[in-house]
Design an enzyme around this catalytic site. Structure first.
Site, PDB file in Angstrom:
ATOM      1  N   HIS A 154       0.822  -1.214   0.000  1.00 18.95           N
ATOM      2  CA  HIS A 154       0.000   0.000   0.000  1.00 18.95           C
ATOM      3  C   HIS A 154       0.854   1.261   0.000  1.00 18.95           C
ATOM      4  CE1 HIS A 154       0.287   1.256   4.336  1.00 18.95           C
ATOM      5  NE2 HIS A 154       0.464  -0.033   4.552  1.00 18.95           N
ATOM      6  N   ASP A 186       6.213   2.470   6.330  1.00 22.50           N
ATOM      7  CA  ASP A 186       4.947   1.732   6.273  1.00 22.50           C
ATOM      8  C   ASP A 186       4.024   2.499   5.323  1.00 22.50           C
ATOM      9  OD1 ASP A 186       2.603   0.305   6.776  1.00 22.50           O
ATOM     10  OD2 ASP A 186       2.300   1.205   8.750  1.00 22.50           O
ATOM     11  N   ASP A 200       4.101  -5.929   3.572  1.00 18.90           N
ATOM     12  CA  ASP A 200       3.905  -4.798   4.480  1.00 18.90           C
ATOM     13  C   ASP A 200       4.975  -4.871   5.564  1.00 18.90           C
ATOM     14  OD1 ASP A 200       2.766  -2.569   5.693  1.00 18.90           O
ATOM     15  OD2 ASP A 200       0.718  -3.303   5.487  1.00 18.90           O
ATOM     16  N   GLU A 252      -5.338   1.192   2.807  1.00 18.37           N
ATOM     17  CA  GLU A 252      -4.950   0.200   3.808  1.00 18.37           C
ATOM     18  C   GLU A 252      -4.979   0.767   5.215  1.00 18.37           C
ATOM     19  OE1 GLU A 252      -2.459  -2.298   6.421  1.00 18.37           O
ATOM     20  OE2 GLU A 252      -2.242  -0.161   5.938  1.00 18.37           O
ATOM     21  N   GLU A 253      -4.515   2.002   5.388  1.00 20.21           N
ATOM     22  CA  GLU A 253      -4.379   2.565   6.734  1.00 20.21           C
ATOM     23  C   GLU A 253      -5.717   2.768   7.437  1.00 20.21           C
ATOM     24  OE1 GLU A 253      -1.850   2.713   8.447  1.00 20.21           O
ATOM     25  OE2 GLU A 253      -0.092   2.864   7.162  1.00 20.21           O
ATOM     26  N   HIS A 271       4.658   3.928  12.753  1.00 23.62           N
ATOM     27  CA  HIS A 271       3.728   5.054  12.875  1.00 23.62           C
ATOM     28  C   HIS A 271       4.329   6.239  13.627  1.00 23.62           C
ATOM     29  CE1 HIS A 271      -0.349   3.000  11.789  1.00 23.62           C
ATOM     30  NE2 HIS A 271       0.637   2.646  10.988  1.00 23.62           N
TER      31      HIS A 271
END
Length: 348
Positions: A70, A187, A241, A221-222, A321
């Protein structure tokens, strides 16, 4: 045929896609860049209605697999305008808000203007506020200070800034000579660059995979529904991922992580075993882990009711994150495992 990650292509492509702001819902520009990349490599592709890019990679067998990664990232969105002209915000995805205190950002308006600013605590000065250090950093206690001469809500609204405008903060990318890769949004743009490097490797070396592969660059995706729809014919889905690093986990920044289970439940046992055996036989640096607070595009696909076998691999990434970091070794190990998967281990 040796498996060598095309490092120059990989690092250049990674830096380019990391530089393109692309929080979930605002991914058109990065998808356009990736579509240019795959067309330059000679692959056909198409866009889905929701903006996912699907790349066709024909193989020699009858089996069709999906490979997903993603390109949507975390971000913020304007929630409102304060009386002094600063902005309140809501989160897009799950950023760790304390890590954003003091970060520079860009605000994209629907009228095509882009403004800059800084994300700050509501107690931003230690000489003024006695809770400057201790105030909880959350979206109720933070704001965006615009780099514009605004002193009221009316001043800010006159700039064309409205609720729903995206706030994108700087990735701060550094690719170091010793192999470390430091950036926000590894990510999952790190995996996206690995997938593009894999496509280049197959094309440059005239390799045809044993399976027909549909390479999917997803865009939601998130927020949990990136691959709630799958292209027809896919019976097996491998999500690429980031691998988690931390408490109770064995993965490092040098490994390809193989996920056995996440918050959606176990990944397919036989598929995961095949991936482990491929990594073991090739003597790759790898780890098998369980991610308790994690979901992937593969999770979204099975939750949407697709009858597919799912697996998950990816480069180890620390501080997910937040201010993320990985190493070139993790990228090489992930690249090699993906190549081995496409070249064999199937009943095609």
């Amino acid at each position: 045929m040796s498996l060598n990650l095309p490092k120059d292509y990989f690092t250049q492509t990674l830096a380019e896609i990391l530089s393109i702001d692309s929080p979930t819902g605002f991914t058109r520009n990065v998808i356009s860049k990736i579509r240019d990349c795959v067309h330059q490599l000679g692959y056909d592709s198409y866009l889905t209605n929701k903006g996912n890019l699907v790349v066709n990679m024909p193989g020699t067998g009858s089996k069709t697999v999906g490979i997903s990664t993603h390109v949507d990232t975390l971000g913020l969105m304007v929630r409102g305008v304060n009386g002094d002209g600063t902005l309140t915000f809501t989160t897009v995805g799950g950023p760790i808000l304390p890590t954003l205190d003091g970060e520079y950002c860009s605000i994209y308006t629907r009228c095509g203007r882009v403004y800059t600013g800084t994300i700050l605590s509501n107690s931003p000065a230690s000489h003024v506020y006695n809770d400057a250090s201790g105030l909880e950093r959350n979206n109720q206690n933070m704001h965006v200070r615009l780099d514009e001469p605004v002193n009221s809500a009316e001043d800010t609204k006159a700039l064309g800034i409205l609720p729903g405008d995206f706030i994108c903060y700087d990735p701060k990318t550094i690719i170091m000579e010793n192999g470390f890769i430091k950036s926000r949004f590894l990510d999952d743009k790190l995996s996206a660059a690995i997938v593009l490097a894999t496509l280049k490797h197959f094309k440059d070396n005239n390799i045809t995979p044993i399976v027909n592969a549909k390479i999917i660059f997803s865009t939601y995706e998130e927020v949990g529904h990136g691959l709630s729809h799958l292209p027809e014919g896919i019976t097996e889905l491998l999500a690429i991922d980031m691998g988690c690093i931390g408490k109770d986990l064995s993965c490092t920044e040098y490994d390809v992580s193989i996920c056995a289970k996440d918050s959606s439940g176990p990944y397919d046992y036989e598929f995961t075993t095949r991936l482990i055996n491929l990594a073991k036989e090739a003597e790759l640096g790898y780890a098998v882990d369980i991610y308790p607070f994690y979901g992937s595009d593969a999770s979204a696909a099975v939750r949407a009711g697709h009858d597919v076998v799912i697996g998950l691999i990816g480069p180890g990434v620390t501080a997910s994150h937040g201010m993320e970091r990985s190493h070139m070794s993790a990228c090489e190990n992930t690249f090699k495992l993906l190549c081995l998967y496409l070249r064999g281990s199937h009943n095609a």
